[in-house]
Design a protein around this motif. Structure first.
Motif, PDB file in Angstrom:
ATOM      1  N   SER A 397      16.735  52.152  55.542  1.00 31.99           N
ATOM      2  CA  SER A 397      17.567  53.323  55.987  1.00 31.99           C
ATOM      3  C   SER A 397      16.634  54.020  57.196  1.00 31.99           C
ATOM      4  CB  SER A 397      17.774  54.046  54.796  1.00 31.99           C
ATOM      5  OG  SER A 397      18.523  55.395  55.316  1.00 31.99           O
ATOM      6  N   PRO A 398      16.391  53.673  58.131  1.00 36.41           N
ATOM      7  CA  PRO A 398      15.898  54.246  59.440  1.00 36.41           C
ATOM      8  C   PRO A 398      16.484  55.483  59.686  1.00 36.41           C
ATOM      9  CG  PRO A 398      17.075  52.509  60.193  1.00 36.41           C
ATOM     10  CD  PRO A 398      17.357  52.494  58.770  1.00 36.41           C
ATOM     11  N   PRO A 399      15.635  56.528  60.273  1.00 34.58           N
ATOM     12  CA  PRO A 399      16.316  57.805  60.635  1.00 34.58           C
ATOM     13  C   PRO A 399      17.557  57.696  61.520  1.00 34.58           C
ATOM     14  CG  PRO A 399      13.956  57.764  60.954  1.00 34.58           C
ATOM     15  CD  PRO A 399      14.262  56.644  60.719  1.00 34.58           C
ATOM     16  N   GLY A 400      18.730  58.183  61.301  1.00 31.81           N
ATOM     17  CA  GLY A 400      19.863  58.247  61.754  1.00 31.81           C
ATOM     18  C   GLY A 400      21.149  57.260  61.518  1.00 31.81           C
ATOM     19  N   ALA A 401      20.701  56.262  60.281  1.00 33.80           N
ATOM     20  CA  ALA A 401      21.398  55.510  59.827  1.00 33.80           C
ATOM     21  C   ALA A 401      22.356  56.067  59.224  1.00 33.80           C
ATOM     22  CB  ALA A 401      20.690  54.657  58.897  1.00 33.80           C
ATOM     23  N   GLN A 402      23.725  55.494  59.270  1.00 38.13           N
ATOM     24  CA  GLN A 402      25.011  55.939  58.671  1.00 38.13           C
ATOM     25  C   GLN A 402      25.040  55.370  57.367  1.00 38.13           C
ATOM     26  OE1 GLN A 402      27.308  57.948  59.873  1.00 38.13           O
ATOM     27  NE2 GLN A 402      25.867  58.149  61.917  1.00 38.13           N
ATOM     28  N   LEU A 403      25.075  56.445  56.432  1.00 33.15           N
ATOM     29  CA  LEU A 403      25.061  56.142  55.126  1.00 33.15           C
ATOM     30  C   LEU A 403      26.524  56.428  54.393  1.00 33.15           C
ATOM     31  CD1 LEU A 403      21.357  57.273  54.117  1.00 33.15           C
ATOM     32  CD2 LEU A 403      22.144  54.996  54.704  1.00 33.15           C
ATOM     33  N   ARG A 404      26.667  55.711  53.137  1.00 31.70           N
ATOM     34  CA  ARG A 404      27.826  56.014  52.396  1.00 31.70           C
ATOM     35  C   ARG A 404      27.194  56.149  50.972  1.00 31.70           C
ATOM     36  NH1 ARG A 404      32.957  52.217  50.842  1.00 31.70           N
ATOM     37  NH2 ARG A 404      34.134  54.047  49.401  1.00 31.70           N
ATOM     38  N   ILE A 405      27.182  57.315  50.434  1.00 33.36           N
ATOM     39  CA  ILE A 405      26.744  57.528  49.247  1.00 33.36           C
ATOM     40  C   ILE A 405      28.170  57.719  48.085  1.00 33.36           C
ATOM     41  CG2 ILE A 405      25.321  59.224  47.655  1.00 33.36           C
ATOM     42  CD1 ILE A 405      24.401  60.165  50.475  1.00 33.36           C
ATOM     43  N   ARG A 406      27.882  56.787  47.128  1.00 31.14           N
ATOM     44  CA  ARG A 406      28.978  56.873  45.980  1.00 31.14           C
ATOM     45  C   ARG A 406      28.647  57.463  44.833  1.00 31.14           C
ATOM     46  NH1 ARG A 406      32.055  51.332  43.600  1.00 31.14           N
ATOM     47  NH2 ARG A 406      33.495  52.562  42.115  1.00 31.14           N
ATOM     48  N   VAL A 407      29.488  58.569  44.270  1.00 27.27           N
ATOM     49  CA  VAL A 407      29.176  59.176  43.070  1.00 27.27           C
ATOM     50  C   VAL A 407      30.294  58.717  42.134  1.00 27.27           C
ATOM     51  CG1 VAL A 407      27.562  60.807  44.061  1.00 27.27           C
ATOM     52  CG2 VAL A 407      30.146  61.257  44.072  1.00 27.27           C
ATOM     53  N   ALA A 408      30.156  59.787  41.245  1.00 27.10           N
ATOM     54  CA  ALA A 408      31.312  59.280  39.986  1.00 27.10           C
ATOM     55  C   ALA A 408      32.460  59.702  40.278  1.00 27.10           C
ATOM     56  CB  ALA A 408      30.805  60.176  38.501  1.00 27.10           C
ATOM     57  N   ASP A 409      32.865  60.879  41.071  1.00 25.19           N
ATOM     58  CA  ASP A 409      34.060  61.377  41.701  1.00 25.19           C
ATOM     59  C   ASP A 409      34.647  61.078  42.956  1.00 25.19           C
ATOM     60  OD1 ASP A 409      32.292  62.737  42.530  1.00 25.19           O
ATOM     61  OD2 ASP A 409      33.294  64.704  42.021  1.00 25.19           O
ATOM     62  N   GLY A 410      33.835  60.225  43.624  1.00 25.26           N
ATOM     63  CA  GLY A 410      33.966  59.829  45.009  1.00 25.26           C
ATOM     64  C   GLY A 410      32.844  59.341  45.730  1.00 25.26           C
ATOM     65  N   ALA A 411      33.038  59.432  47.371  1.00 24.76           N
ATOM     66  CA  ALA A 411      31.974  58.846  48.145  1.00 24.76           C
ATOM     67  C   ALA A 411      31.860  59.866  49.229  1.00 24.76           C
ATOM     68  CB  ALA A 411      32.348  57.608  48.718  1.00 24.76           C
ATOM     69  N   ILE A 412      30.565  59.905  49.585  1.00 25.96           N
ATOM     70  CA  ILE A 412      30.043  60.900  50.744  1.00 25.96           C
ATOM     71  C   ILE A 412      29.426  60.249  51.875  1.00 25.96           C
ATOM     72  CG2 ILE A 412      28.592  62.903  51.164  1.00 25.96           C
ATOM     73  CD1 ILE A 412      28.523  63.472  48.029  1.00 25.96           C
ATOM     74  N   ASN A 413      29.843  60.598  53.031  1.00 21.05           N
ATOM     75  CA  ASN A 413      29.430  59.879  54.218  1.00 21.05           C
ATOM     76  C   ASN A 413      28.266  60.993  54.660  1.00 21.05           C
ATOM     77  OD1 ASN A 413      31.067  57.689  54.520  1.00 21.05           O
ATOM     78  ND2 ASN A 413      32.815  58.919  55.401  1.00 21.05           N
ATOM     79  N   ALA A 414      26.996  60.273  55.102  1.00 19.17           N
ATOM     80  CA  ALA A 414      25.686  61.062  55.319  1.00 19.17           C
ATOM     81  C   ALA A 414      24.904  60.109  56.320  1.00 19.17           C
ATOM     82  CB  ALA A 414      25.045  61.222  54.257  1.00 19.17           C
ATOM     83  N   ALA A 415      23.792  60.962  56.980  1.00 12.67           N
ATOM     84  CA  ALA A 415      22.943  60.211  57.911  1.00 12.67           C
ATOM     85  C   ALA A 415      21.702  60.452  57.375  1.00 12.67           C
ATOM     86  CB  ALA A 415      23.168  60.853  59.364  1.00 12.67           C
ATOM     87  N   SER A 416      20.782  59.276  57.564  1.00 12.71           N
ATOM     88  CA  SER A 416      19.423  59.183  57.193  1.00 12.71           C
ATOM     89  C   SER A 416      18.562  60.099  58.145  1.00 12.71           C
ATOM     90  CB  SER A 416      18.996  57.760  56.909  1.00 12.71           C
ATOM     91  OG  SER A 416      17.664  57.859  56.384  1.00 12.71           O
ATOM     92  N   LEU A 417      17.545  61.031  57.522  1.00 14.92           N
ATOM     93  CA  LEU A 417      16.664  61.890  58.101  1.00 14.92           C
ATOM     94  C   LEU A 417      15.294  60.862  58.230  1.00 14.92           C
ATOM     95  CD1 LEU A 417      17.537  65.281  56.835  1.00 14.92           C
ATOM     96  CD2 LEU A 417      18.483  64.381  58.797  1.00 14.92           C
ATOM     97  N   GLY A 418      15.316  60.174  57.398  1.00 13.83           N
ATOM     98  CA  GLY A 418      14.274  59.127  57.483  1.00 13.83           C
ATOM     99  C   GLY A 418      13.577  59.225  56.044  1.00 13.83           C
ATOM    100  N   PRO A 419      12.587  58.103  55.831  1.00 19.80           N
ATOM    101  CA  PRO A 419      12.058  57.929  54.334  1.00 19.80           C
ATOM    102  C   PRO A 419      11.010  59.014  54.162  1.00 19.80           C
ATOM    103  CG  PRO A 419      10.898  56.642  56.010  1.00 19.80           C
ATOM    104  CD  PRO A 419      11.995  57.477  56.826  1.00 19.80           C
ATOM    105  N   THR A 420      10.847  59.585  52.852  1.00 19.16           N
ATOM    106  CA  THR A 420      10.073  60.507  52.202  1.00 19.16           C
ATOM    107  C   THR A 420       9.180  59.780  51.443  1.00 19.16           C
ATOM    108  OG1 THR A 420      11.931  61.941  52.223  1.00 19.16           O
ATOM    109  CG2 THR A 420      10.185  62.494  50.788  1.00 19.16           C
ATOM    110  N   PRO A 421       7.905  60.180  51.354  1.00 19.80           N
ATOM    111  CA  PRO A 421       7.018  59.217  50.449  1.00 19.80           C
ATOM    112  C   PRO A 421       7.615  59.634  49.284  1.00 19.80           C
ATOM    113  CG  PRO A 421       5.794  60.712  52.097  1.00 19.80           C
ATOM    114  CD  PRO A 421       7.342  61.124  52.308  1.00 19.80           C
ATOM    115  N   ALA A 422       7.192  58.404  48.339  1.00 19.33           N
ATOM    116  CA  ALA A 422       7.617  58.250  46.894  1.00 19.33           C
ATOM    117  C   ALA A 422       6.766  59.454  46.083  1.00 19.33           C
ATOM    118  CB  ALA A 422       6.906  56.831  46.232  1.00 19.33           C
TER     119      ALA A 422
END
Length: 429
Positions: A397-422
């Motif tokens: 997931s590089p910065p700016g990548a289009q993401l789809r986040i699925r949760v229990a009651d639906g899905a959310i479209n989002a964009a990646s801001l870049g990785p965060t250190p673990a």
């Protein structure tokens, strides 16, 4: 010694006897007497058939006959020779004579002049019969395989017996009493004496040649050994064996059986016994037929009764008395088995349903929906022209990548801001 053809005496004899020089009767008679005289003395056996002793004469005349052939000799002897015999000599006596043949030129006859006469005793006769019996037995004439069976009911019976004899009367009477329709061909012959054998041979030949005769009875009502000698004659025994018609010997002399009993097909003790053996008893046969008919009818009735009882037993069996009872019993058994099978199937289905439900629950517990319900999310990267794929690393997931986040009651479209250190993320959590 035989004279040679060149003997002058023989040549003279041939030339002296011709049609031009015939011999007179006295010369021929004398020569015959001389030739017969050369035979010498002989022993002769035969049977006396005639005795002629005239009172006051010095010569007795007898006729000696061959028992087995129609041949005889004239015999002359001294009357004292007959009177001094230790055994009375009568017509029919078997004797042995010793004498010399002579030709009586006055009458042109031949006679035997005897000087010794011996009567053949019973012991010697029996010994001769025994020797003949052994001879015939050695030839196989007594073999049981040569015996011919007597027909059950002969149409015509041949009977050889003496004229107006008790044997003839017994056979005819008994046979007609037993089976009135029986027919006989009777031949009356001499049954003792010198003429018995030739006459019986002729009668046997006639009856054996008659195709209508089914069996022949040779009958005589017993007698002394001398009287029964014809029935032990060799010629008669061989004639019996040669016959094609069954022969029954009924001589009626138990102590010493004549040889005809051995060569005959059936030996009867008496003429009456012969009639019983040859002719069936009509009354007895009818009784036997009635008995067999009653026995067969009784057997048939018994069989019918047995079969009826067996049929009744079969019909009384439950399977035939109530034929549907067995089907009903099997129907109930089939119903029970079907209910049991239904219960087993339902039980199996319930068990399978419970197992499926448990597996579903376990599957639901372990499935992604349950995980999402606990606060987790599934993040997928969306790229133009590609299928969405789950992010497994921050590198995906590089910065700016289009993401789809699925949760229990639906899905959310989002964009990646870049990785965060673990480490930082772990401290926030």
């Amino acid at each position: 010694m035989t004279q040679s053809p060149t003997d002058p005496a023989q040549s003279q004899a041939r030339t002296s006897n011709s049609a031009e020089h015939p011999w007179p009767v006295r010369s021929v008679a004398t020569k015959v007497a001389q030739w017969i005289d050369k035979l010498g003395s002989v022993w002769v056996e035969g049977q006396i058939t005639q005795i002629n002793v005239r009172p006051g004469t010095r010569t007795a005349f007898l006729v000696l006959r061959d028992p087995a052939a129609d041949m005889s000799l004239t015999v002359t002897c001294s009357p004292d020779l007959l009177r001094s015999s230790p055994v009375p000599l009568t017509e029919g006596s078997r004797v042995i004579m010793y004498g010399k043949l002579g030709f009586y030129t006055g009458r042109g006859t031949i006679s035997l002049r005897v000087i010794e006469i011996r009567a053949v005793g019973v012991g010697e006769l029996l010994a001769r019969i025994e020797r003949l019996r052994a001879l015939l037995d050695a030839e196989g004439l007594f073999d049981d395989r040569l015996k011919r069976p007597i027909p059950f009911l002969p149409t015509t019976i041949g009977l050889v017996t003496g004229r107006a004899s008790a044997a003839e009367r017994d056979v005819l009477t008994v046979a007609q009493q037993r089976w009135p329709a029986v027919r006989f061909e009777v031949r009356n012959t001499a049954v003792q004496g010198p003429t018995a054998v030739p006459q019986m041979l002729t009668a046997l030949a006639e009856l054996d040649g008659d195709r209508g005769v089914d069996v022949i009875i040779l009958a005589r009502g017993g007698g002394s050994v001398e009287d029964l000698l014809p029935f032990s004659d060799e010629a008669l025994c061989r004639a019996i064996v040669a016959c094609t018609t069954p022969i029954v010997s009924a001589i009626g002399h138990e102590p010493d059986s004549p040889l005809s009993d051995y060569v005959a097909d059936v030996r009867a003790a008496t003429p009456t016994d012969a009639a019983k053996r040859v002719v069936p008893d009509a009354v007895a046969e009818q009784d036997l037929v009635d008995e067999l008919r009653d026995r067969s009818a009784s057997a048939l009735r018994g069989w019918v009764q047995r079969e009826s009882r067996a049929l009744q037993q079969v019909r009384s069996r439950q399977v035939l008395a109530e034929p549907f009872r067995a089907l009903d019993r099997h129907h109930d058994e089939v119903e029970r088995m079907r209910d049991a099978a239904r219960r087993d199937v339902l039980r199996a289905l319930d068990g399978a349903d419970t197992a499926i439900r448990h597996l579903g629950e376990r599957l639901s517990t372990l499935g992604p929906a349950a995980t999402l319900a606990r606060g987790y999310a599934v993040v997928q990267r969306i790229s133009a022209g590609n299928e969405p794929h789950i992010l497994r690393s921050v590198a995906d997931s590089p910065p700016g990548a289009q993401l789809r986040i699925r949760v229990a009651d639906g899905a959310i479209n989002a964009a990646s801001l870049g990785p965060t250190p673990a480490g930082k993320n772990d401290e926030r959590s």
